[in-house]
Design a protein around this motif. Structure first.
Motif, PDB file in Angstrom:
ATOM      1  N   LEU A   1       0.846  -1.194   0.000  1.00  0.00           N
ATOM      2  CA  LEU A   1       0.000   0.000   0.000  1.00  0.00           C
ATOM      3  C   LEU A   1       0.884   1.248   0.000  1.00  0.00           C
ATOM      4  O   LEU A   1       1.742   1.387  -0.849  1.00  0.00           O
ATOM      5  CB  LEU A   1      -0.955  -0.045   1.197  1.00  0.00           C
ATOM      6  CG  LEU A   1      -1.910  -1.253   1.210  1.00  0.00           C
ATOM      7  CD1 LEU A   1      -2.806  -1.214   2.439  1.00  0.00           C
ATOM      8  CD2 LEU A   1      -2.744  -1.308  -0.059  1.00  0.00           C
ATOM      9  N   ASP A   2       0.684   2.165   0.926  1.00  0.00           N
ATOM     10  CA  ASP A   2       1.466   3.401   0.942  1.00  0.00           C
ATOM     11  C   ASP A   2       2.858   3.174   1.537  1.00  0.00           C
ATOM     12  O   ASP A   2       3.043   2.334   2.427  1.00  0.00           O
ATOM     13  CB  ASP A   2       0.747   4.467   1.779  1.00  0.00           C
ATOM     14  CG  ASP A   2      -0.636   4.798   1.229  1.00  0.00           C
ATOM     15  OD1 ASP A   2      -0.785   4.853  -0.006  1.00  0.00           O
ATOM     16  OD2 ASP A   2      -1.563   5.007   2.048  1.00  0.00           O
ATOM     17  N   GLY A   3       3.803   3.970   1.052  1.00  0.00           N
ATOM     18  CA  GLY A   3       5.117   3.937   1.680  1.00  0.00           C
ATOM     19  C   GLY A   3       5.044   4.475   3.089  1.00  0.00           C
ATOM     20  O   GLY A   3       5.430   3.806   4.055  1.00  0.00           O
ATOM     21  N   ILE A   4       4.526   5.701   3.250  1.00  0.00           N
ATOM     22  CA  ILE A   4       4.307   6.319   4.562  1.00  0.00           C
ATOM     23  C   ILE A   4       2.890   6.890   4.582  1.00  0.00           C
ATOM     24  O   ILE A   4       2.518   7.661   3.696  1.00  0.00           O
ATOM     25  CB  ILE A   4       5.327   7.436   4.845  1.00  0.00           C
ATOM     26  CG1 ILE A   4       6.751   6.868   4.866  1.00  0.00           C
ATOM     27  CG2 ILE A   4       5.016   8.142   6.160  1.00  0.00           C
ATOM     28  CD1 ILE A   4       7.830   7.921   4.957  1.00  0.00           C
ATOM     29  N   ARG A   5       2.129   6.517   5.586  1.00  0.00           N
ATOM     30  CA  ARG A   5       0.775   7.044   5.757  1.00  0.00           C
ATOM     31  C   ARG A   5       0.708   7.762   7.102  1.00  0.00           C
ATOM     32  O   ARG A   5       1.152   7.234   8.120  1.00  0.00           O
ATOM     33  CB  ARG A   5      -0.258   5.930   5.708  1.00  0.00           C
ATOM     34  CG  ARG A   5      -1.697   6.418   5.949  1.00  0.00           C
ATOM     35  CD  ARG A   5      -2.650   5.248   6.118  1.00  0.00           C
ATOM     36  NE  ARG A   5      -2.842   4.561   4.855  1.00  0.00           N
ATOM     37  CZ  ARG A   5      -3.984   4.534   4.174  1.00  0.00           C
ATOM     38  NH1 ARG A   5      -5.050   5.173   4.647  1.00  0.00           N
ATOM     39  NH2 ARG A   5      -4.080   3.881   3.039  1.00  0.00           N
TER      40      ARG A   5
ATOM     41  N   ILE B   1       3.778   8.982  -0.177  1.00  0.00           N
ATOM     42  CA  ILE B   1       3.333   9.546   1.105  1.00  0.00           C
ATOM     43  C   ILE B   1       1.855   9.862   0.986  1.00  0.00           C
ATOM     44  O   ILE B   1       1.414  10.487   0.008  1.00  0.00           O
ATOM     45  CB  ILE B   1       4.128  10.814   1.462  1.00  0.00           C
ATOM     46  CG1 ILE B   1       5.593  10.448   1.733  1.00  0.00           C
ATOM     47  CG2 ILE B   1       3.523  11.520   2.671  1.00  0.00           C
ATOM     48  CD1 ILE B   1       6.496  11.642   1.921  1.00  0.00           C
ATOM     49  N   HIS B   2       1.086   9.444   1.997  1.00  0.00           N
ATOM     50  CA  HIS B   2      -0.359   9.630   1.966  1.00  0.00           C
ATOM     51  C   HIS B   2      -0.805  10.232   3.297  1.00  0.00           C
ATOM     52  O   HIS B   2      -0.711   9.595   4.340  1.00  0.00           O
ATOM     53  CB  HIS B   2      -1.043   8.269   1.737  1.00  0.00           C
ATOM     54  CG  HIS B   2      -2.505   8.369   1.512  1.00  0.00           C
ATOM     55  ND1 HIS B   2      -3.301   7.248   1.317  1.00  0.00           N
ATOM     56  CD2 HIS B   2      -3.349   9.436   1.429  1.00  0.00           C
ATOM     57  CE1 HIS B   2      -4.550   7.632   1.144  1.00  0.00           C
ATOM     58  NE2 HIS B   2      -4.605   8.951   1.204  1.00  0.00           N
ATOM     59  N   ALA B   3      -1.277  11.481   3.248  1.00  0.00           N
ATOM     60  CA  ALA B   3      -1.817  12.164   4.429  1.00  0.00           C
ATOM     61  C   ALA B   3      -3.334  12.134   4.342  1.00  0.00           C
ATOM     62  O   ALA B   3      -3.912  12.613   3.369  1.00  0.00           O
ATOM     63  CB  ALA B   3      -1.314  13.594   4.499  1.00  0.00           C
ATOM     64  N   THR B   4      -3.970  11.589   5.370  1.00  0.00           N
ATOM     65  CA  THR B   4      -5.415  11.392   5.309  1.00  0.00           C
ATOM     66  C   THR B   4      -6.210  12.445   6.064  1.00  0.00           C
ATOM     67  O   THR B   4      -7.441  12.436   6.015  1.00  0.00           O
ATOM     68  CB  THR B   4      -5.785  10.004   5.861  1.00  0.00           C
ATOM     69  OG1 THR B   4      -5.376   9.912   7.228  1.00  0.00           O
ATOM     70  CG2 THR B   4      -5.098   8.905   5.046  1.00  0.00           C
TER      71      THR B   4
ATOM     72  N   ASP C   1       1.840   4.548  -7.595  1.00  0.00           N
ATOM     73  CA  ASP C   1       0.613   4.993  -8.247  1.00  0.00           C
ATOM     74  C   ASP C   1       0.470   6.506  -8.094  1.00  0.00           C
ATOM     75  O   ASP C   1       0.165   7.221  -9.048  1.00  0.00           O
ATOM     76  CB  ASP C   1      -0.580   4.262  -7.636  1.00  0.00           C
ATOM     77  CG  ASP C   1      -1.891   4.697  -8.260  1.00  0.00           C
ATOM     78  OD1 ASP C   1      -1.980   4.703  -9.497  1.00  0.00           O
ATOM     79  OD2 ASP C   1      -2.827   5.026  -7.507  1.00  0.00           O
ATOM     80  N   ARG C   2       0.719   7.034  -6.861  1.00  0.00           N
ATOM     81  CA  ARG C   2       0.682   8.459  -6.589  1.00  0.00           C
ATOM     82  C   ARG C   2       1.934   8.828  -5.803  1.00  0.00           C
ATOM     83  O   ARG C   2       2.317   8.103  -4.868  1.00  0.00           O
ATOM     84  CB  ARG C   2      -0.578   8.831  -5.778  1.00  0.00           C
ATOM     85  CG  ARG C   2      -1.860   8.414  -6.475  1.00  0.00           C
ATOM     86  CD  ARG C   2      -3.107   8.674  -5.652  1.00  0.00           C
ATOM     87  NE  ARG C   2      -3.111   8.104  -4.322  1.00  0.00           N
ATOM     88  CZ  ARG C   2      -3.308   6.814  -4.061  1.00  0.00           C
ATOM     89  NH1 ARG C   2      -3.479   5.951  -5.051  1.00  0.00           N
ATOM     90  NH2 ARG C   2      -3.322   6.384  -2.811  1.00  0.00           N
ATOM     91  N   GLY C   3       2.537   9.925  -6.136  1.00  0.00           N
ATOM     92  CA  GLY C   3       3.731  10.341  -5.416  1.00  0.00           C
ATOM     93  C   GLY C   3       3.391  10.838  -4.026  1.00  0.00           C
ATOM     94  O   GLY C   3       3.713  10.197  -3.021  1.00  0.00           O
ATOM     95  N   ILE C   4       2.715  11.994  -3.931  1.00  0.00           N
ATOM     96  CA  ILE C   4       2.241  12.545  -2.666  1.00  0.00           C
ATOM     97  C   ILE C   4       0.740  12.772  -2.778  1.00  0.00           C
ATOM     98  O   ILE C   4       0.268  13.465  -3.682  1.00  0.00           O
ATOM     99  CB  ILE C   4       2.977  13.846  -2.300  1.00  0.00           C
ATOM    100  CG1 ILE C   4       4.441  13.533  -1.985  1.00  0.00           C
ATOM    101  CG2 ILE C   4       2.302  14.548  -1.129  1.00  0.00           C
ATOM    102  CD1 ILE C   4       5.273  14.727  -1.612  1.00  0.00           C
ATOM    103  N   ASP C   5       0.010  12.178  -1.858  1.00  0.00           N
ATOM    104  CA  ASP C   5      -1.448  12.194  -1.874  1.00  0.00           C
ATOM    105  C   ASP C   5      -1.923  12.806  -0.556  1.00  0.00           C
ATOM    106  O   ASP C   5      -1.637  12.287   0.523  1.00  0.00           O
ATOM    107  CB  ASP C   5      -1.957  10.758  -2.022  1.00  0.00           C
ATOM    108  CG  ASP C   5      -3.473  10.677  -2.154  1.00  0.00           C
ATOM    109  OD1 ASP C   5      -4.146  11.719  -2.038  1.00  0.00           O
ATOM    110  OD2 ASP C   5      -3.986   9.562  -2.364  1.00  0.00           O
ATOM    111  N   VAL C   6      -2.654  13.924  -0.636  1.00  0.00           N
ATOM    112  CA  VAL C   6      -3.155  14.623   0.547  1.00  0.00           C
ATOM    113  C   VAL C   6      -4.669  14.718   0.414  1.00  0.00           C
ATOM    114  O   VAL C   6      -5.178  15.379  -0.496  1.00  0.00           O
ATOM    115  CB  VAL C   6      -2.512  16.020   0.679  1.00  0.00           C
ATOM    116  CG1 VAL C   6      -3.059  16.742   1.897  1.00  0.00           C
ATOM    117  CG2 VAL C   6      -0.988  15.902   0.752  1.00  0.00           C
ATOM    118  N   ASP C   7      -5.386  14.086   1.347  1.00  0.00           N
ATOM    119  CA  ASP C   7      -6.833  13.955   1.209  1.00  0.00           C
ATOM    120  C   ASP C   7      -7.628  15.125   1.754  1.00  0.00           C
ATOM    121  O   ASP C   7      -8.778  15.327   1.366  1.00  0.00           O
ATOM    122  CB  ASP C   7      -7.313  12.694   1.939  1.00  0.00           C
ATOM    123  CG  ASP C   7      -6.793  11.415   1.306  1.00  0.00           C
ATOM    124  OD1 ASP C   7      -6.323  11.467   0.157  1.00  0.00           O
ATOM    125  OD2 ASP C   7      -6.854  10.366   1.981  1.00  0.00           O
TER     126      ASP C   7
END
Length: 399
Positions: A287-291, A315-318, A333-339
């Motif tokens: 899944l994500d590298g760092i969540r 990196i995924h910030a939720t 799939d995504r580099g940096i994802d911020v929700d």
């Protein structure tokens, strides 16, 4: 040589020999009183207490039982039996030296070494040996809440419960926990786990309570998460690889630094709120590298080739109030994802992701500069013009 000379020579030799005897004879007038022994007693040679049926007799649920403070040692291997602990401890101030010997359990046995009294015990050490195939835990210093204990140099393997369990304010160092059915190593609040390995265990590799420090450890091929620090804990210079869950699963207010998370079946590193993840590497996680959730600092990390399940970010910030700074995220799939809104994203770089940036509205974002085709000239010499495309110190780059 004349006969007279021979006689003189023999006389001189005899006199010399007599002189040596006199020199060895010692004091001709010894002090008054009885003569004291000069050899050490057995107690002086080995002041510790041997574990045996005479010194530490067992009872209905233990092969051997330590009931008094002191230093104890094994003189040989121990083989477990049904319905009994190997060594039971019901006193504080005990050091148990396994002496490199093996505590081998049996089907239906209890713990290898266990504290079994409801009265809180403390200052117990178990060191230097092998504990395996017990019907419950290898070492259990936690069930009845023993505090300020130490486990060092122990190999715990194939036990039906946790390999090693300690209570509050205890240390586990230089230990190995392999293929136990529960956690490899389980620590209580305020403790430390250092220089340990936990592999192929049935639950988490290393799991600790609040405020614990885990350092220089490895957790690999565990069925659950690799390393699980409790609230306010720290994890530093550790490796978590090929675990069945999250590599490092950090609770509220944790700090994770200089760690590696590789090929885990979920996220590489996952945090809740108020955490810091810095200078870590997360690669090939499913899944994500760092969540992260909220109020975190995610800084200076390298995330590559995550999302092997086709849905993962470097990196995924939720949630909100995160600072995402100076990270490099590639080939996901995504580099940096911020929700969510309310985060700051500066000085990051992304490359070769399906999409580099997925950022919700109302965040503070340094300019994102697309430099995937910089068209810069080759450099050979001592100077060259900038190909960054920006002079903003907080710019983010696709490259």
């Amino acid at each position: 040589m004349t006969r007279k000379t021979q006689i003189v020579t023999r006389a001189l030799a005899a006199a010399l020999a007599a002189t040596k005897l006199i020199a060895r004879a010692g004091d001709l007038n010894p002090p008054a009183g009885p003569v004291a022994p000069t050899m050490k007693t057995l107690t002086e040679v080995e002041p510790r207490i041997a574990i045996n049926a005479t010194n530490t007799p067992g009872d209905s649920n233990s092969l051997f039982k330590i009931t008094q403070p002191g230093s104890y040692y094994l003189t040989g291997n121990i083989t477990g039996v049904v319905g009994k602990h190997g060594i039971e401890i019901v006193a504080s101030g005990v050091t148990l030296d396994l002496g490199g010997f093996d505590l081998l359990g049996a089907p239906g046995s209890l713990d290898g070494v266990s504290v079994t009294t409801a009265a809180i015990q403390s200052n117990i050490a178990v060191v230097n040996g092998s504990i395996r195939v017990w019907g419950d835990k290898g070492i259990d210093l936690a069930t009845f809440g023993a505090i300020n204990c130490r486990v060092e140099g122990v190999f715990a393997a194939f036990n039906a419960g946790n390999g090693i369990s300690t209570g509050a304010d205890s240390t586990v160092t230089n230990c190995s926990a392999y293929q136990n059915s529960g956690n490899g190593i389980s620590g209580g609040n305020g403790g430390t786990v250092s220089n340990c390995s936990a592999a192929f265990n049935g639950a988490a590799g290393i799991s600790t309570g609040e405020g614990c420090a885990v350092s220089k450890c490895s957790a690999s091929h565990n069925s659950g998460n690799g390393i699980v620090p409790g609230i306010g804990g720290t994890v530093s210079n550790c490796s978590a690889s090929q675990n069945g869950g999250i590599g490092i699963n950090a609770g509220f207010g944790c700090t994770v630094t200089n760690c590696s998370a590789y090929l885990n079946a979920a996220d590489g590193i996952s945090t809740t709120a108020g955490c810091m993840v810095a200078d870590c590497t997360a690669r090939f996680n499913t899944l994500d590298g760092i969540r992260c959730f909220s109020d975190c600092v995610i800084r200076g990390n390298t995330c590559a080739l995550n999302g092997s399940g086709s849905d993962g970010a470097g990196i995924h910030a939720t949630s909100s109030n995160n600072r995402i700074e100076g990270n490099n995220c590639t080939s996901a799939d995504r580099g940096i994802d911020v929700d969510a809104a309310g985060n700051i994203i500066i000085r990051n770089t992304c490359a070769d992701n399906t999409i580099d940036w997925v950022i919700a509205a109302n965040n503070v974002v340094g300019p994102i500069i697309d430099r995937r085709t910089p068209a810069s000239a080759a450099v050979s010499g001592f100077s060259a013009p900038s190909s960054l495309g920006s002079t903003d110190a907080n710019a983010n780059f696709s490259y």
